[in-house]
Design a protein around this motif. Structure first.
Motif, PDB file in Angstrom:
ATOM      1  N   HIS A   1       0.833  -1.212   0.000  1.00 21.07           N
ATOM      2  CA  HIS A   1       0.000   0.000   0.000  1.00 21.07           C
ATOM      3  C   HIS A   1       0.864   1.257   0.000  1.00 21.07           C
ATOM      4  O   HIS A   1       0.614   2.203  -0.773  1.00 21.07           O
ATOM      5  N   LEU A   2       1.883   1.266   0.854  1.00 20.63           N
ATOM      6  CA  LEU A   2       2.772   2.429   0.896  1.00 20.63           C
ATOM      7  C   LEU A   2       3.562   2.582  -0.397  1.00 20.63           C
ATOM      8  O   LEU A   2       3.805   3.697  -0.859  1.00 20.63           O
ATOM      9  N   PHE A   3       3.944   1.457  -1.001  1.00 23.29           N
ATOM     10  CA  PHE A   3       4.684   1.515  -2.259  1.00 23.29           C
ATOM     11  C   PHE A   3       3.815   2.097  -3.371  1.00 23.29           C
ATOM     12  O   PHE A   3       4.270   2.944  -4.148  1.00 23.29           O
ATOM     13  N   ILE A   4       2.569   1.680  -3.446  1.00 23.85           N
ATOM     14  CA  ILE A   4       1.656   2.226  -4.458  1.00 23.85           C
ATOM     15  C   ILE A   4       1.416   3.709  -4.215  1.00 23.85           C
ATOM     16  O   ILE A   4       1.383   4.509  -5.153  1.00 23.85           O
ATOM     17  N   LEU A   5       1.268   4.102  -2.951  1.00 25.12           N
ATOM     18  CA  LEU A   5       1.066   5.511  -2.629  1.00 25.12           C
ATOM     19  C   LEU A   5       2.285   6.346  -3.008  1.00 25.12           C
ATOM     20  O   LEU A   5       2.157   7.459  -3.517  1.00 25.12           O
ATOM     21  N   THR A   6       3.470   5.808  -2.803  1.00 25.42           N
ATOM     22  CA  THR A   6       4.696   6.525  -3.155  1.00 25.42           C
ATOM     23  C   THR A   6       4.844   6.651  -4.666  1.00 25.42           C
ATOM     24  O   THR A   6       5.332   7.669  -5.155  1.00 25.42           O
ATOM     25  N   MET A   7       4.428   5.636  -5.413  1.00 23.41           N
ATOM     26  CA  MET A   7       4.517   5.700  -6.868  1.00 23.41           C
ATOM     27  C   MET A   7       3.615   6.789  -7.436  1.00 23.41           C
ATOM     28  O   MET A   7       3.879   7.320  -8.511  1.00 23.41           O
ATOM     29  N   GLY A   8       2.558   7.143  -6.717  1.00 25.69           N
ATOM     30  CA  GLY A   8       1.638   8.174  -7.189  1.00 25.69           C
ATOM     31  C   GLY A   8       2.124   9.583  -6.943  1.00 25.69           C
ATOM     32  O   GLY A   8       1.359  10.523  -7.109  1.00 25.69           O
ATOM     33  N   GLU A   9       3.356   9.765  -6.546  1.00 20.85           N
ATOM     34  CA  GLU A   9       3.963  11.069  -6.257  1.00 20.85           C
ATOM     35  C   GLU A   9       3.163  11.821  -5.202  1.00 20.85           C
ATOM     36  O   GLU A   9       2.089  12.331  -5.463  1.00 20.85           O
ATOM     37  N   LEU A  10       3.710  11.882  -4.009  1.00 17.92           N
ATOM     38  CA  LEU A  10       3.040  12.554  -2.905  1.00 17.92           C
ATOM     39  C   LEU A  10       3.024  14.054  -3.136  1.00 17.92           C
ATOM     40  O   LEU A  10       4.056  14.682  -3.315  1.00 17.92           O
ATOM     41  N   LYS A  11       1.850  14.619  -3.150  1.00 18.10           N
ATOM     42  CA  LYS A  11       1.692  16.067  -3.303  1.00 18.10           C
ATOM     43  C   LYS A  11       0.765  16.552  -2.204  1.00 18.10           C
ATOM     44  O   LYS A  11      -0.377  16.127  -2.109  1.00 18.10           O
ATOM     45  N   THR A  12       1.257  17.437  -1.375  1.00 17.34           N
ATOM     46  CA  THR A  12       0.425  17.961  -0.296  1.00 17.34           C
ATOM     47  C   THR A  12      -0.249  19.248  -0.733  1.00 17.34           C
ATOM     48  O   THR A  12       0.353  20.096  -1.388  1.00 17.34           O
ATOM     49  N   GLY A  13      -1.506  19.378  -0.384  1.00 14.80           N
ATOM     50  CA  GLY A  13      -2.246  20.588  -0.672  1.00 14.80           C
ATOM     51  C   GLY A  13      -2.804  20.684  -2.076  1.00 14.80           C
ATOM     52  O   GLY A  13      -3.448  21.668  -2.412  1.00 14.80           O
ATOM     53  N   ALA A  14      -2.590  19.705  -2.929  1.00 12.50           N
ATOM     54  CA  ALA A  14      -3.105  19.741  -4.294  1.00 12.50           C
ATOM     55  C   ALA A  14      -4.468  19.053  -4.331  1.00 12.50           C
ATOM     56  O   ALA A  14      -4.703  18.073  -3.638  1.00 12.50           O
ATOM     57  N   PRO A  15      -5.389  19.563  -5.145  1.00 15.91           N
ATOM     58  CA  PRO A  15      -6.705  18.928  -5.225  1.00 15.91           C
ATOM     59  C   PRO A  15      -6.620  17.583  -5.948  1.00 15.91           C
ATOM     60  O   PRO A  15      -5.792  17.390  -6.824  1.00 15.91           O
ATOM     61  N   PRO A  16      -7.482  16.619  -5.586  1.00 14.17           N
ATOM     62  CA  PRO A  16      -7.417  15.293  -6.209  1.00 14.17           C
ATOM     63  C   PRO A  16      -8.098  15.210  -7.567  1.00 14.17           C
ATOM     64  O   PRO A  16      -7.987  14.193  -8.233  1.00 14.17           O
ATOM     65  N   VAL A  17      -8.827  16.232  -7.971  1.00  9.95           N
ATOM     66  CA  VAL A  17      -9.523  16.195  -9.263  1.00  9.95           C
ATOM     67  C   VAL A  17      -9.178  17.433 -10.071  1.00  9.95           C
ATOM     68  O   VAL A  17      -8.748  18.451  -9.540  1.00  9.95           O
ATOM     69  N   LEU A  18      -9.378  17.340 -11.365  1.00 11.65           N
ATOM     70  CA  LEU A  18      -9.107  18.465 -12.253  1.00 11.65           C
ATOM     71  C   LEU A  18     -10.262  19.457 -12.238  1.00 11.65           C
ATOM     72  O   LEU A  18     -11.425  19.083 -12.371  1.00 11.65           O
ATOM     73  N   THR A  19      -9.924  20.701 -12.065  1.00 13.74           N
ATOM     74  CA  THR A  19     -10.880  21.792 -12.232  1.00 13.74           C
ATOM     75  C   THR A  19     -10.199  22.865 -13.068  1.00 13.74           C
ATOM     76  O   THR A  19      -9.005  22.794 -13.348  1.00 13.74           O
ATOM     77  N   GLU A  20     -10.939  23.839 -13.462  1.00  9.51           N
ATOM     78  CA  GLU A  20     -10.382  24.872 -14.332  1.00  9.51           C
ATOM     79  C   GLU A  20      -9.322  25.690 -13.599  1.00  9.51           C
ATOM     80  O   GLU A  20      -9.488  26.062 -12.452  1.00  9.51           O
ATOM     81  N   GLY A  21      -8.226  25.930 -14.290  1.00  9.69           N
ATOM     82  CA  GLY A  21      -7.171  26.785 -13.775  1.00  9.69           C
ATOM     83  C   GLY A  21      -6.172  26.099 -12.863  1.00  9.69           C
ATOM     84  O   GLY A  21      -5.263  26.747 -12.366  1.00  9.69           O
ATOM     85  N   ILE A  22      -6.303  24.822 -12.625  1.00 13.28           N
ATOM     86  CA  ILE A  22      -5.368  24.111 -11.758  1.00 13.28           C
ATOM     87  C   ILE A  22      -4.435  23.272 -12.617  1.00 13.28           C
ATOM     88  O   ILE A  22      -4.865  22.469 -13.428  1.00 13.28           O
ATOM     89  N   GLU A  23      -3.126  23.501 -12.439  1.00 12.09           N
ATOM     90  CA  GLU A  23      -2.133  22.763 -13.219  1.00 12.09           C
ATOM     91  C   GLU A  23      -1.496  21.638 -12.419  1.00 12.09           C
ATOM     92  O   GLU A  23      -1.051  20.652 -12.976  1.00 12.09           O
ATOM     93  N   ASN A  24      -1.422  21.776 -11.102  1.00 11.61           N
ATOM     94  CA  ASN A  24      -0.795  20.776 -10.247  1.00 11.61           C
ATOM     95  C   ASN A  24      -1.890  20.078  -9.446  1.00 11.61           C
ATOM     96  O   ASN A  24      -2.517  20.674  -8.585  1.00 11.61           O
ATOM     97  N   TYR A  25      -2.127  18.805  -9.741  1.00 13.77           N
ATOM     98  CA  TYR A  25      -3.179  18.061  -9.059  1.00 13.77           C
ATOM     99  C   TYR A  25      -2.661  16.702  -8.621  1.00 13.77           C
ATOM    100  O   TYR A  25      -1.649  16.210  -9.097  1.00 13.77           O
ATOM    101  N   THR A  26      -3.362  16.099  -7.699  1.00 18.49           N
ATOM    102  CA  THR A  26      -3.006  14.779  -7.195  1.00 18.49           C
ATOM    103  C   THR A  26      -3.748  13.725  -7.996  1.00 18.49           C
ATOM    104  O   THR A  26      -4.951  13.829  -8.211  1.00 18.49           O
TER     105      THR A  26
END
Length: 112
Positions: free
Chosen positions: A40-65
C-alpha cells in the motif's frame, strides 16, 4: 517525503518476509499483513506525494493529485482484509483440529 515512505515500505516488506519464514501460523498471517501494508505504501509513493493539491481536475489548476493510486490502495485494503480474515479462520481451525500451530508439526515433522 518519498524517501521516508520508500524506506518504511522496505522495512515493512523486510519484517513481513521475516515473519513469513517463521514456524507459527499467527506470525505467518502477521507477515502477510505487513507485506500488504508495504505494498500500500509503495503504491502511494509511486503516485507522487503532493500535499495541498486537489485530487480532481478543475479549471485553472495545473498541479493536481492523481486519484488512481488512492483508489487502488482502497481496493487493496479491502482485498487484504478479506485474505487476512480467511487466513485467521483457517489457522484457528487447523490449530483446533490438530492441537498445534507449529508448521513443522502440521507437516508431520517432529522437529523441535
Amino acid at each position: 517525503m518519498e524517501i521516508i515512505m520508500a524506506v518504511l515500505a522496505g522495512i515493512l516488506f523486510t519484517t513481513g518476509v521475516y515473519n513469513l519464514l517463521q514456524k507459527q501460523l499467527l506470525r505467518i498471517i502477521i507477515g502477510t499483513g505487513l507485506i500488504s501494508h508495504g505494498a500500500h505504501l509503495f503504491i502511494l509513493t509511486m503516485g507522487e506525494l503532493k500535499t495541498g493539491a486537489p485530487p480532481v481536475l478543475t479549471e485553472g489548476i495545473e498541479n493536481y493529485t492523481d486519484p488512481l493510486p488512492q483508489a487502488l490502495i482502497l481496493t487493496s485494503i479491502v482485498i487484504s482484509f478479506g485474505v487476512t480474515s480467511l487466513l485467521l479462520v483457517l489457522a484457528y481451525r487447523a490449530a483446533k483440529v490438530n492441537g498445534t500451530d507449529n508448521m513443522e508439526q502440521l507437516r508431520g515433522n517432529d522437529y523441535e
